[in-house]
Design a protein around this motif. Structure first.
Motif, PDB file in Angstrom:
ATOM      1  N   VAL A 135      27.333  30.462  16.516  1.00  0.00           N
ATOM      2  CA  VAL A 135      26.602  31.726  16.355  1.00  0.00           C
ATOM      3  C   VAL A 135      25.108  31.499  16.548  1.00  0.00           C
ATOM      4  O   VAL A 135      24.419  32.269  17.242  1.00  0.00           O
ATOM      5  N   THR A 139      22.616  32.999  19.448  1.00  0.00           N
ATOM      6  CA  THR A 139      21.408  33.750  19.071  1.00  0.00           C
ATOM      7  C   THR A 139      20.169  33.170  19.736  1.00  0.00           C
ATOM      8  O   THR A 139      19.291  33.904  20.212  1.00  0.00           O
ATOM      9  N   CYS A 144      16.606  36.002  20.672  1.00  0.00           N
ATOM     10  CA  CYS A 144      16.260  36.867  19.530  1.00  0.00           C
ATOM     11  C   CYS A 144      14.971  36.412  18.848  1.00  0.00           C
ATOM     12  O   CYS A 144      14.207  37.227  18.347  1.00  0.00           O
ATOM     13  N   GLY A 172      22.466  48.627  10.646  1.00  0.00           N
ATOM     14  CA  GLY A 172      22.776  47.442  11.433  1.00  0.00           C
ATOM     15  C   GLY A 172      23.963  46.678  10.871  1.00  0.00           C
ATOM     16  O   GLY A 172      24.336  46.822   9.712  1.00  0.00           O
ATOM     17  N   ASP A 173      24.566  45.850  11.710  1.00  0.00           N
ATOM     18  CA  ASP A 173      25.665  44.987  11.302  1.00  0.00           C
ATOM     19  C   ASP A 173      25.123  43.930  10.346  1.00  0.00           C
ATOM     20  O   ASP A 173      24.153  43.231  10.655  1.00  0.00           O
ATOM     21  N   SER A 174      25.766  43.804   9.188  1.00  0.00           N
ATOM     22  CA  SER A 174      25.266  42.872   8.166  1.00  0.00           C
ATOM     23  C   SER A 174      25.338  41.424   8.623  1.00  0.00           C
ATOM     24  O   SER A 174      24.693  40.553   8.038  1.00  0.00           O
ATOM     25  N   SER A 176      24.637  40.541  11.838  1.00  0.00           N
ATOM     26  CA  SER A 176      23.781  40.396  13.016  1.00  0.00           C
ATOM     27  C   SER A 176      22.488  39.672  12.654  1.00  0.00           C
ATOM     28  O   SER A 176      22.032  39.731  11.510  1.00  0.00           O
ATOM     29  N   PRO A 177      21.874  38.991  13.635  1.00  0.00           N
ATOM     30  CA  PRO A 177      20.589  38.340  13.374  1.00  0.00           C
ATOM     31  C   PRO A 177      19.530  39.354  12.954  1.00  0.00           C
ATOM     32  O   PRO A 177      19.491  40.477  13.462  1.00  0.00           O
ATOM     33  N   VAL A 256      20.350  34.457  10.628  1.00  0.00           N
ATOM     34  CA  VAL A 256      21.742  34.878  10.741  1.00  0.00           C
ATOM     35  C   VAL A 256      22.355  34.825   9.342  1.00  0.00           C
ATOM     36  O   VAL A 256      22.380  33.756   8.724  1.00  0.00           O
TER      37      VAL A 256
END
Length: 338
Positions: A135, A139, A144, A172-174, A176-177, A256
């Motif tokens: 992951v 990223t 990012c 946002g997705d929890s 996600s960076p 992350v």
């Protein structure tokens, strides 16, 4: 998620006096075989970490950043299949990481555009924790941020960890960076509670970046062009932690989030929770009058224990420890005075 080739640097640090007398200047805590693998076989923190990095990321190239005194332990416990960057002297994590980056680039010939993931070798976490190597790599490659951290979702307002406060994007997705707003080092309980309410994460000492980022950083302190030259110039590098020297000053940092089991087994209280058996060695424990007691005896003399609770007793040729589990974190300063 694809698991491409990535450079994983494992930091194998000092002696860990929090686990005295089992760990000391000669035998570091990460080499103690106090854990168990899936078959019940005793293993050390080093063996567990390397096993999980390899199983979760088979394409990873592992480099262990360590000292000469640990080379024999590493060879005995994890055999081969890894590289090693040896510090000529102890100068904290910033120079150790810079030296390891030089080894990855100049001794191993890795591409400056490849990803480097740095993590402690003595962490205890779920196997899913090591999936984050891929992951973090994704990223970094996505651009990012120049520096990408792994942050652990807190389970309580700890006062012994640093906190990463990210900028939360609504909806946002929890997982996600997230862009990092600021860092708070070892806050009191009240502030820690407030930080957690704002979405702060524990800093677990894991970060990733392009190899070129570390090489550019190295140029600020050294004009070395080969690994051997940098070893000779090692004393020029700042004697500081990577967090203080680099991370907290960096202009482009993301994190992350990781939600899963993670522990710093740096105290007897934490380590005792992972011990399979309550006793080891010549020990007679009165189960009727004791509770939540762990005893490790490496001497030939018997230890008899009765009438105490929530305690750790350790006896080795180097010393004897008797402590409540609650107070076990206090022994480090006491041991340093011996």
């Amino acid at each position: 998620m694809s698991k491409r080739a990535v450079n994983v640097v494992l930091l194998s640090g000092g002696s860990g006096t929090h686990l005295w007398p089992l760990s000391n200047a000669v035998r570091s805590k990460q080499f103690l075989k106090v854990l168990r693998d899936d078959t019940g076989t005793p293993e050390s923190m080093v063996q567990r970490t390397v096993r999980l990095v390899r199983s979760q990321n088979p394409q990873a190239t592992i480099t262990v950043a360590t000292s000469a005194s640990q080379l024999d332990f590493l060879s005995a416990q994890i055999g081969d299949g890894y590289k090693v960057s040896v510090e000529p002297e102890r100068r904290d994590t910033a120079p150790a990481i810079m030296l390891a980056a030089a080894h990855v680039a100049w001794a191993q010939g890795a591409s400056p555009n490849s990803t480097v993931v740095v993590m402690p070798i003595d962490t205890y976490a779920d196997p899913s924790y090591y999936d984050n190597i891929a992951v973090l790599d994704e990223t970094v490659r996505a651009g990012c941020a120049e520096l990408v951290l792994l942050g652990v979702k807190p389970t309580y307002p700890s006062q012994k960890f640093g906190y990463i406060l990210p900028v939360r994007a609504s909806g946002g997705d929890s997982a996600s960076p997230l862009i990092v707003e600021r860092f708070v080092e070892k806050p009191n309980k009240e502030l820690a509670t407030q930080l957690i309410a704002k979405g702060a994460l524990w800093n677990c000492g894991v970060f990733a970046c392009k190899l070129s980022y570390l090489l550019d950083l190295l140029e600020k302190y050294s004009d070395a062009k080969t690994y051997d030259e940098l070893v000779e110039q090692y004393a020029r590098l700042p004697k500081n932690s990577f967090d203080y020297e680099v991370v907290e000053k960096a202009a482009s940092v993301a994190v992350v989030p990781y939600e899963g089991a993670w522990k710093d087994l740096g105290t007897w209280n934490a380590l005792a929770e992972e011990l399979v058996e309550p006793v080891a060695g010549k020990v007679c424990l009165d189960e009727e009058t004791t509770s939540n007691v762990h005893v490790i005896n490496e001497t030939d003399l018997p230890i008899v224990v009765a009438g105490i609770h929530d305690a750790v007793i350790v006896a080795t040729p180097d010393g004897i420890l008797v402590t409540s589990k609650q107070a076990s974190a206090r022994i480090k300063d006491m041991v340093s005075m011996q």
